[in-house]
Scaffold this active site. Sequence first.
Site, PDB file in Angstrom:
ATOM      1  N   CYS A 115       0.569  -1.092   0.143  1.00  0.00           N
ATOM      2  CA  CYS A 115      -0.039   0.308   0.357  1.00  0.00           C
ATOM      3  C   CYS A 115       1.139   1.351  -0.481  1.00  0.00           C
ATOM      4  CB  CYS A 115      -1.423   0.067   1.195  1.00  0.00           C
ATOM      5  SG  CYS A 115      -1.984  -1.233   1.011  1.00  0.00           S
ATOM      6  N   HIS A 252      -3.300   7.357   1.776  1.00  0.00           N
ATOM      7  CA  HIS A 252      -3.802   5.836   1.675  1.00  0.00           C
ATOM      8  C   HIS A 252      -5.283   5.938   1.955  1.00  0.00           C
ATOM      9  CE1 HIS A 252      -3.433   1.678   0.684  1.00  0.00           C
ATOM     10  NE2 HIS A 252      -4.110   1.296   1.981  1.00  0.00           N
ATOM     11  N   ASN A 282      -9.999   0.087  -0.161  1.00  0.00           N
ATOM     12  CA  ASN A 282      -8.510   0.382   0.012  1.00  0.00           C
ATOM     13  C   ASN A 282      -8.289  -0.433  -2.017  1.00  0.00           C
ATOM     14  OD1 ASN A 282      -5.638  -0.419  -0.008  1.00  0.00           O
ATOM     15  ND2 ASN A 282      -5.948  -1.800   1.963  1.00  0.00           N
TER      16      ASN A 282
END
Length: 325
Positions: A115, A252, A282
């Site tokens: 990520c 993020h 996500n």
Amino acid sequence: MAALRSVVVGCGSSLPARAVSNRELAERVDTSDEWIVQRTGIRSRHLAASDETTSVLGTRAAQAALADAGLSAADIDLVICATSTPDHTFPSTATQIQAALGVERGCAFDVQAVCAGFVFAVSTADRFLRTGGATRALVVGAETFSRIVDWEDRTTCVLFGDGAGAIVLEAREGRGTNADRGVLSASLRSDGRHRDKLYVDGGPGSTGTTGHLRMQGKEVFRFAVGSVLDVIEDAFAQAGFTPKDLDWFVPHQANRRIIEASADKLGIPREKVVLTVDRHGNTSAASIPLALDAARRDGRIREGDLVMIEAIGGGFSWGAALIRW
Ligand code: UT7
């Protein structure tokens, strides 16, 4: 003293056409819209069709970024793709994007920091550009996490989605002060001792399979809101700024609660936080450029704004970068 800076000259993104709401997901997984929204802020995610690979999504985002910059493939001499879901074990997804775009100069490679990949890729491209190793870079974050989640595991499959985002960075002469446009600072960290908290249980060199994502959600949550402030504070300090100077915080997009807790700890008001996790879940390395593109297109991020990007992911790996847009 004059210095080369990596200036953002274009931005783009791409989401698969198929959007899946929490309610639709609840028809195939034992979950509910209420649980997902309350715990994560996610309302919908996009899932790639079978012919939409990571490089396909990444190429679309890169094309949008090039168009936004008013540039063509011939202007690019570096392609970096941040991804943990490459089309193939090799060659890199970046080379597939390079070929699809028609970029023939320079080099292309993937960065794998899960990520945090986009922050790592931006920092890597910045080092190439500032040292004269390239003149214009396409930095792409592209993922198809729907292919590695375990659709039987409700604790993870509801969280992730597919998508891609990209920026074009151009080496430009700056004055060498923090009033310059461009990437002003970056701070990257990794600590492999945390492997078991977030990993994929397969790989070419171990099981010979692709494997599935496994996560100890609470452990990741705790680390994400606590330990990652070090890179954010370091990036601010390197550039001689504090959170008060920030125009936009673009973290993020994993979980609204993590994002808001981090912003609160830094004293960043909610109206300066760019939040897009509700629309795409996500998307790992794609989430920051997706959020950047959304905030730029709706008129929030403007030239000259001070923007902080930050992320934490598997490894753990985490990083932050301060950009004057
Ligand atoms: O990109 C970086 C990596 N990822 C992250 O940043 C994610 C970090 N972690 C998180 O965001 C949160 O830990 C989660 C959203 C994953 C989970 O939230 P939580 O508040 O930590 O929930 P929990 O794991 O403690 O689970 C609470 C309850 C459990 O039931 P019991 O044991 O209390 O009866 C779970 O079984 O919620 C249950 N549960 C679900 N219920 C409905 C877990 N997943 C689901 C689900 N639907 N999808």
